[in-house]
Scaffold this motif. Structure first.
Motif, mmCIF file in Angstrom:
data_model
loop_
_atom_site.group_PDB
_atom_site.id
_atom_site.type_symbol
_atom_site.label_atom_id
_atom_site.label_comp_id
_atom_site.label_asym_id
_atom_site.label_seq_id
_atom_site.Cartn_x
_atom_site.Cartn_y
_atom_site.Cartn_z
ATOM 1 N N GLU A 127 -37.994 -25.077 8.935
ATOM 2 C CA GLU A 127 -39.094 -25.269 9.867
ATOM 3 C C GLU A 127 -39.786 -23.923 10.071
ATOM 4 O O GLU A 127 -39.128 -22.888 10.016
ATOM 5 C CB GLU A 127 -38.509 -25.750 11.197
ATOM 6 C CG GLU A 127 -39.438 -26.563 12.039
ATOM 7 C CD GLU A 127 -38.746 -27.015 13.319
ATOM 8 O OE1 GLU A 127 -39.313 -26.772 14.395
ATOM 9 O OE2 GLU A 127 -37.644 -27.585 13.238
ATOM 10 N N ILE A 128 -41.077 -23.937 10.299
ATOM 11 C CA ILE A 128 -41.791 -22.687 10.578
ATOM 12 C C ILE A 128 -41.301 -22.129 11.907
ATOM 13 O O ILE A 128 -41.055 -22.867 12.851
ATOM 14 C CB ILE A 128 -43.312 -22.921 10.601
ATOM 15 C CG1 ILE A 128 -44.081 -21.641 10.855
ATOM 16 C CG2 ILE A 128 -43.704 -23.974 11.608
ATOM 17 C CD1 ILE A 128 -44.347 -20.851 9.641
ATOM 18 N N GLN A 129 -41.112 -20.810 11.961
ATOM 19 C CA GLN A 129 -40.594 -20.211 13.194
ATOM 20 C C GLN A 129 -41.689 -19.451 13.935
ATOM 21 O O GLN A 129 -42.671 -19.044 13.355
ATOM 22 C CB GLN A 129 -39.426 -19.297 12.851
ATOM 23 C CG GLN A 129 -38.388 -20.082 12.089
ATOM 24 C CD GLN A 129 -37.127 -19.316 11.829
ATOM 25 O OE1 GLN A 129 -37.122 -18.102 11.895
ATOM 26 N NE2 GLN A 129 -36.074 -20.027 11.532
ATOM 27 N N GLU A 130 -41.445 -19.286 15.235
ATOM 28 C CA GLU A 130 -42.535 -18.836 16.102
ATOM 29 C C GLU A 130 -42.675 -17.324 16.207
ATOM 30 O O GLU A 130 -43.621 -16.846 16.799
ATOM 31 C CB GLU A 130 -42.319 -19.388 17.515
ATOM 32 C CG GLU A 130 -42.336 -20.882 17.626
ATOM 33 C CD GLU A 130 -40.990 -21.499 17.300
ATOM 34 O OE1 GLU A 130 -40.046 -20.746 17.017
ATOM 35 O OE2 GLU A 130 -40.887 -22.728 17.313
ATOM 36 N N THR A 170 -37.018 -14.860 11.527
ATOM 37 C CA THR A 170 -36.949 -14.580 12.960
ATOM 38 C C THR A 170 -35.507 -14.649 13.468
ATOM 39 O O THR A 170 -34.811 -15.611 13.204
ATOM 40 C CB THR A 170 -37.798 -15.596 13.736
ATOM 41 O OG1 THR A 170 -39.108 -15.576 13.185
ATOM 42 C CG2 THR A 170 -37.856 -15.249 15.218
ATOM 43 N N ARG B 373 -32.984 -22.807 16.003
ATOM 44 C CA ARG B 373 -33.382 -21.482 15.545
ATOM 45 C C ARG B 373 -32.147 -20.616 15.402
ATOM 46 O O ARG B 373 -31.066 -20.982 15.870
ATOM 47 C CB ARG B 373 -34.317 -20.824 16.577
ATOM 48 C CG ARG B 373 -35.639 -21.504 16.770
ATOM 49 C CD ARG B 373 -36.539 -21.305 15.567
ATOM 50 N NE ARG B 373 -37.826 -21.963 15.735
ATOM 51 C CZ ARG B 373 -38.090 -23.197 15.319
ATOM 52 N NH1 ARG B 373 -37.161 -23.915 14.727
ATOM 53 N NH2 ARG B 373 -39.278 -23.728 15.502
ATOM 54 N N ALA B 374 -32.363 -19.437 14.829
ATOM 55 C CA ALA B 374 -31.293 -18.442 14.852
ATOM 56 C C ALA B 374 -31.147 -17.968 16.296
ATOM 57 O O ALA B 374 -32.000 -18.226 17.133
ATOM 58 C CB ALA B 374 -31.652 -17.289 13.942
ATOM 59 N N ILE B 376 -31.853 -16.000 19.142
ATOM 60 C CA ILE B 376 -32.960 -15.068 19.410
ATOM 61 C C ILE B 376 -32.770 -14.386 20.760
ATOM 62 O O ILE B 376 -32.593 -13.184 20.838
ATOM 63 C CB ILE B 376 -34.320 -15.798 19.350
ATOM 64 C CG1 ILE B 376 -34.580 -16.285 17.918
ATOM 65 C CG2 ILE B 376 -35.443 -14.862 19.798
ATOM 66 C CD1 ILE B 376 -35.837 -17.081 17.745
#
Lengths: 405, 448
Positions: A127-130, A170, B373-374, B376
């Motif tokens: 997925e695209i990360q922010e 990211t 996400r990783a 963060i």
């Protein structure tokens, strides 16, 4: 909204594996998750999740940057008008001038950076990360207004690829991506990134403003570094605005001085800091200790002021308001990915960012500004600081186990 | 004598659909019950009975492949209706049809005086399988030596129900339970409770008064505050219901499999209490209590943090005494949810107005509300993790399968449930409990 949702759902198959537009899956994903909260529900562990996500986190940082961005626009116009010798400063013309000056830089940073992010996300099937949402707005804000667009493009591409993506994207990078962009520009194109020709826009923007030839105006810190002043009065006298008038501490605080686009106004930075600290997105431990470290080092420098280093005559207030110090302390140092992650480590990390920033800027006439290098240096040291804190926890546990035997 | 503990880090999640304080349990009988071997972590099942065999309440259904003494027993008398198997013949659940019949009697003659007999009684009755040990959060081995035993006397999880009072008989059972337990440990039996709660001082036990937000009731929190588990040590953990069963076993020689289940959650018409047995049918527990509004619902056996999702034709899983029903949320199209300022959204972040509404009861659904996400943000886990452990670093060591580092960072002290709040608060939406579970299993495999 329902129509939009229908449209997105209808378009989905062509972006999936085997679809016609499969090559743009990451772009579709990015837009879809931006528009609609993903419907994915939890499959293991907790059944409910906090409403906070990384999109909101990044957007809050952007919101906190807006005062600085708006002020940067005004200041870009203001400095230009001042350079042209104007007596009146029409607000909207100043703003439009600054807006037109920064817009192409913002667009270039986002197009290049997000472009790379989309390609990498597509390639990795992720997925695209922010992360780049914030980086993209930071880059034009920490560069001089006259930085050529192609340089921004090259530097952005360099740091997104070699500082972020090669490490895994990211959350995995060691160095702050925006700051490496700035450092890349600083070391690769020193002539265009420092000195007295880049901090005030000299050209016309769509008919707004005028062409000014032979315009030179360094930042106050640059003026001090090259002034050769030998006492406090000499240093104060060396700091003049483009019209030759002395710069007061109030002006430095407000930010009506030449400097990189978004980082001159300490006032606006503090507004941003309030937003970040109130929302808990920036670590107050880092921000406060960075300012504390800067103040302590500035005091020491001022106390042992020497003519060899004119910047040592600057007062604490001037040191904290000038240059990129406040901006770095609020928006760069607390980047959670590249700073310390343990609470104790955060105090040490922040304090050292402050100390090193003032140290470099004061005791090295070749680098009138040290905030960027200080944060990058501490980025490199952050894992070491964390390591020591973690080891302390480990030792405590080992000692306890031994005592129990 | 009691020990006082104040939990400072943690989070009380306020949800709609709690059981009213004066609720009285309703009787709930069901045609079948089921036992899921997976609920008894660390035990690989080998059936003792076949489909169609008659079974008595308290008679073993299956035992551990590695140690015959570790048994899981049937909660009801009747016949074994089905042994449902999945891939590679793994036993998914054992379904027992409820019938009539006397319960199995266990020899408890010396259970309150002889160490060996106490252990035997627990093993034979299947109550041993209701214990959990640290490290690894598994069923303890039959010959495990316990440094201490920790009894969780209350539940601070979202929507959990704790009785306001206790009968004399029950208090007697708890006392007897403590007496029996003190025979199988070298150390003390600790019983945690809220200060000033219904639970009286139990002779022979060290009472622990715990104040503060969830995870105040977790065994891990109490152990960490009193005497953390070191490498090589083993402690046993159980809840108050199991302590009561142990006491009743020692008194009567039979196992009491009844349980009071709190039916909770925003999607339940009338939150209520239900008296039933372990492994009861969810459909019987939720009878006529779920509105038919066409929206997808998630039925959780347990609470929203550590429970297991079950289907409406599923069964109450062990050790849960709660069923929570919340919206699934996969049928909602929320426009730009990340920008929402709705006070209905629950969050630990002050960017949501809901953060400041401390009295509001929220109705969250099961969505992740963001992408994975990783890691963060830093420090998010610390805020809700009341032990002297660096959760982020422990998680990273587990992901890296670095055994030395896991040991150094305190893996022996934790169970997946200790990470539940961190998992809830994580903006990166990582599956922390799953990671910890896999880490514990990996460690056990490598070190055995």
């Amino acid at each position: 909204m329902k129509a939009l949702k229908k449209l997105m759902d209808k378009a989905r198959p062509s972006f999936e594996e085997g679809g016609k537009l499969h090559a743009f899956r990451s772009v579709y994903d990015g837009i879809d998750t931006f528009l609609f909260t993903p419907n994915e529900t939890s499959r293991s562990g907790v059944h409910i999740h906090d409403s906070m996500d990384s999109k909101r986190t990044m957007i809050i940082v952007i919101v906190a940057l807006i005062p600085c961005l708006l002020f940067g626009m005004y200041n870009a116009g203001y400095q230009h008008w001042l350079a042209a010798g104007a007596d009146s400063f029409p607000f909207w013309q100043l703003m439009s001038y600054g807006f037109l000056a920064v817009l192409p830089r913002l667009v270039v940073a986002y197009v290049v950076g997000l472009g790379i992010e989309f390609i990498v996300a597509q390639w990795r099937k992720e997925e695209i990360q922010e992360g780049f949402l914030v980086t993209g707005i930071l880059i034009p804000m920490i560069c001089p207004i006259e930085t050529p667009l192609w340089m921004i493009a090259v530097a952005t591409a360099f740091s997104v690829i070699f500082v972020k993506e090669v490490f895994g994207g990211t959350g995995y990078n060691i160095f702050n991506v925006a700051l490496v962009t700035r450092a890349f520009l600083f070391f690769a194109y020193p002539a265009q990134m420092s000195g007295d020709k880049v901090f005030v826009a000299s050209g016309k923007m769509l008919g707004i403003g005028g062409e000014i030839d032979g315009l030179t105006c360094a930042t106050p810190l640059g003026q001090v570094a090259t002034s050769g002043a030998t006492d406090a009065a000499g240093v104060a006298g060396a700091m003049t605005d483009i019209a030759g008038d002395p710069v007061s501490l109030w002006h430095m605080f407000l930010g009506l001085i030449p400097g990189s686009f978004g980082e001159t106004s300490t006032l606006c930075i503090l507004i941003g800091a309030l937003i970040l600290l109130f929302t808990g997105i920036a670590s107050w431990r880092i921000v406060l200790s960075a300012f504390a470290g800067g103040a302590v080092m500035a005091l020491i420098a001022n106390w042992c002021a020497t003519p060899t280093y004119p910047a040592s005559f600057l007062t604490v207030g001037e040191q904290l308001c000038l240059g990129g110090f406040a901006f770095a302390a609020v928006f760069m140092a607390p980047d959670p990915v590249t700073s310390c992650r343990t609470n104790t480590g955060k105090y040490i990390y922040g304090f050292l960012v402050g100390v090193v920033a003032i140290l470099i800027r004061t005791y090295n006439n070749g680098y009138p500004e040290g905030a960027m290098l200080a944060v990058l240096l501490m980025n490199a040291l952050a894992p070491l600081i964390d390591y020591c804190v973690v080891e302390a926890n480990v030792r405590r546990r080992m000692a306890r186990a031994k005592a129990a035997e | 004598m009691s020990i006082g503990i104040k939990v400072k880090k943690g989070l009380d999640i306020h949800l709609a659909g709690g059981v009213p304080e004066n609720a009285r349990p309703a009787e709930c009988r069901c045609a079948t019950v089921a036992i899921v071997p997976d609920d008894f972590t660390g035990l690989i099942p080998k059936m003792e009975l076949r489909e169609g065999d008659p079974v008595k309440a308290g008679q073993p259904l299956f035992h551990s492949k590695l140690d015959e003494r570790l048994k899981v027993t049937s909660p009801v008398s009747g016949t074994v209706k089905a042994v449902v198997r999945g891939e590679r013949r793994k036993i998914l659940r054992v379904v027992v049809e409820t019938g009539n019949g006397e319960p199995e009697r266990i020899n408890v003659a010396k259970a309150l005086s002889d160490k060996g007999a106490a252990r035997e009684a627990l093993l034979a009755s299947g109550l041993w399988a209701m214990l959990r040990q640290r490290p690894y959060d598994i069923i303890p081995a039959a010959d495990a030596r316990f440094r201490d035993i920790f009894v969780t006397g209350f539940d601070s999880a979202p929507l959990a129900w704790t009785p306001a009072s206790i009968s004399k008989e029950e208090a007697k059972a708890l006392e007897t339970g403590v007496k029996l337990l003190s025979l199988i440990t070298d150390g003390k039996v600790y019983v945690s409770r809220r200060p000033g709660s219904f639970l009286p001082d139990l002779p022979g036990a060290e009472m622990v008064d715990v104040e503060g937000p969830h995870p105040a009731s977790n065994a891990g929190t109490v152990i960490a505050a009193i005497k953390p588990v070191n490498k090589g040590e083993t402690v046993a953990c159980l809840d108050l219901a199991t302590l009561r069963r142990i006491g009743l076993l020692a008194i009567s020689g039979t196992v009491d499999f009844t349980t009071t289940v709190a039916v909770t959650g925003s999607e339940v018409k009338n939150p209520a209490l239900v008296d039933t047995v372990i492994g009861a049918e969810i459909s019987a527990i939720l009878k006529n209590n779920i509105p038919e509004d066409g929206r997808n619902k998630r039925i959780i056996s347990g609470n929203v943090l550590t429970g297991v999702a079950v289907t409406s034709d599923g069964y109450l899983r062990y050790p849960y005494r709660q069923v929570t029903v919340i919206p699934e949320g996969d049928d909602v199209a929320e426009f730009m949810g990340w920008a929402s300022l709705s006070p209905k959204k629950q969050s630990t972040s002050p960017t949501f107005p809901g953060h400041f509404l401390s009295r509001r009861l929220f109705k969250p659904d099961a969505r992740l509300l963001g992408g994975r996400r990783a890691m963060i943000m830093s420090g998010e886990y610390d805020k809700v993790f009341p032990m002297d452990i660096l959760p982020e670093y422990l998680i990273k060591a587990i992901l890296a399968k670095d055994i030395d580092r896991m040991e150094q960072l305190g893996i022996y002290e934790v169970a997946p449930e200790d990470f539940a709040l961190a998992e809830y608060a994580d903006t990166s939406k990582l599956e922390l409990q799953k990671i910890v579970r896999e880490g514990l299993d990996y460690l056990r495999k490598e070190l055995s």
